[in-house]
Design a protein around this motif. Structure first.
Motif, PDB file in Angstrom:
ATOM      1  N   SER A   1      21.967  -4.530  35.920  1.00 32.92           N
ATOM      2  CA  SER A   1      21.057  -4.803  34.514  1.00 32.92           C
ATOM      3  C   SER A   1      21.807  -6.028  34.150  1.00 32.92           C
TER       4      SER A   1
ATOM      5  N   ASN B   1       8.227   0.955  25.943  1.00 33.46           N
ATOM      6  CA  ASN B   1       7.057  -0.954  25.143  1.00 33.46           C
ATOM      7  C   ASN B   1       8.007  -1.209  24.100  1.00 33.46           C
TER       8      ASN B   1
ATOM      9  N   THR C   1      11.446   3.876  30.488  1.00 36.62           N
ATOM     10  CA  THR C   1      10.893   2.869  30.371  1.00 36.62           C
ATOM     11  C   THR C   1      10.600   2.807  28.975  1.00 36.62           C
TER      12      THR C   1
ATOM     13  N   GLU D   1      16.833   1.440  26.101  1.00 42.81           N
ATOM     14  CA  GLU D   1      16.781   2.596  27.250  1.00 42.81           C
ATOM     15  C   GLU D   1      18.307   2.596  27.940  1.00 42.81           C
TER      16      GLU D   1
ATOM     17  N   SER E   1      15.393  -4.513  24.816  1.00 44.19           N
ATOM     18  CA  SER E   1      14.447  -3.320  25.877  1.00 44.19           C
ATOM     19  C   SER E   1      16.018  -2.769  26.876  1.00 44.19           C
TER      20      SER E   1
ATOM     21  N   ASP F   1       8.910   9.947  27.648  1.00 38.29           N
ATOM     22  CA  ASP F   1       8.209   9.059  28.316  1.00 38.29           C
ATOM     23  C   ASP F   1       7.122   8.030  27.901  1.00 38.29           C
TER      24      ASP F   1
END
Length: 348
Positions: free
Chosen positions: A112, A233, A231, A219, A215, A174
């Motif tokens: 990652s 936005n 995940t 996450e 992000s 989600d």
């Protein structure tokens, strides 16, 4: 308690300077070394004139510091340059405490890290040792740690607002939309066209839309709380003020009400010294926390059925960086967690 000797890597940046500002009046800390390779040889007041009243060591190149005489070091260097320097510091003094304010040790997964930062991690043996430094979530592990990876400013604001809700299964993990705004200091002190006064002063600018590296932290930690991959936005914006941060998170409810969300947050932070949940109808504001280590979180019912809006704000240089690092240092040295951090916000 004998004062701990502190070094600051990257003291010529905004986060390094705020660490100096806060540590200078910390009763258990003595600033013993300041590094800034591009400003080596200068007095700190030449780089930051507002420190005119302090007797501070001169800025030096990091290679010239005797790390064996220090108890802790704060690292305010950019990501990518931090890993090998911290490895060298720990080799010189394995007992030193590291408070890393860069992104280099925040992600637990090496793949990652490579995906988000564009290169392989250069200190994998330390990456596995690092403790994620969001104080309210990992207090016990931080207390026993040698290397703490202090979170980014955006993740701190978002995670404090959402982790208790994800852990309690009150929101649909989600379906999380985060609209985030940060003061210009979040972009660093380097000369960049988009942060010039004439270009940033009267505008609101989105950046790294859909690709911002924070992000991954968000996450990672919501996923830990929820027990499954997440995940989000996440859309950050540059807002024309020096310091401050505001995150608006839009969430779908899992059979809960906005009042349930507020009650869960109040329960989670009932005994936390720096996190405050506003009463119903009271909205967080950046000016309420400017210059302080405090966080405000609020919950509002969305007019769309089964949705809520969670608001969180902090000072990106304090609780979002140097202040949280000092909070963690206090834990690591066994002093009261709030020591040196109880400044009231600057208002107006």
């Amino acid at each position: 308690m004998t004062k701990k000797k502190i070094g600051i890597l990257g003291a010529s940046g905004y986060t390094g300077a705020d660490a100096v500002r806060l540590l200078a009046r910390h009763p258990n800390a003595e600033i013993a070394a300041l590094t800034a390779n591009t400003h080596a040889g200068k007095a700190m007041t030449e780089v930051f004139p507002h420190f005119f009243m302090l007797d501070l060591p001169k800025l030096v190149e990091w290679e010239k510091v005797d790390w064996t005489r220090l108890d802790a070091v704060f690292c305010g260097l950019p990501h990518g340059t931090t890993q090998e320097i911290i490895a060298a510091v720990l080799k010189a003094n394995p007992r030193i405490k590291i408070l890393d304010m860069s992104a280099d040790f925040r992600l637990r997964n090496k793949d990652s890290y490579a995906q988000w930062y564009g290169h392989e991690h250069r200190a994998l043996e330390l990456q596995g040792e690092a403790v994620y430094g969001l104080t309210e979530l990992y207090r016990e592990r931080i207390t026993a740690a040698r290397l703490v990876a202090c979170p980014g400013c955006y993740p701190t604001a978002v995670l404090l607002a959402l982790v208790p809700l994800a852990k309690a299964k009150l929101i649909d993990i989600d379906d999380i939309i985060i609209d985030a705004k940060s003061g210009v200091t979040g972009a660093g002190r380097g000369l960049k066209q988009n942060t010039l006064f004439s270009e940033a002063g009267e505008g609101l600018s989105p950046y790294s839309i859909g690709t911002h590296r924070h992000s991954a932290e968000i996450e990672q930690e919501i996923g830990v709380a929820a027990g499954s991959a997440v995940t989000v936005n996440f859309s950050p914006h540059l807002i024309p003020m020096a310091r401050g941060e505001f995150c608006t998170s839009y969430v779908k409810l899992n059979g809960a009400t906005p009042d349930d969300l507020r009650a869960e947050l109040e329960k989670a932070y009932a005994n936390e010294p720096f996190v405050y949940v506003t009463k119903k109808g009271v909205l967080p504001q950046t000016q309420n926390v400017r210059g302080s280590n405090y966080v405000q979180i609020g919950v509002v019912a969305d007019r769309i059925k089964n949705r809520a809006i969670v608001l969180s704000t902090l000072d990106n240089l304090v609780k979002g960086s140097a202040g949280q690092a000092i909070q963690n240092m206090n834990l690591m040295f066994g002093v009261p967690e709030t020591t040196g951090l109880e400044q009231i916000a600057l208002f107006p």
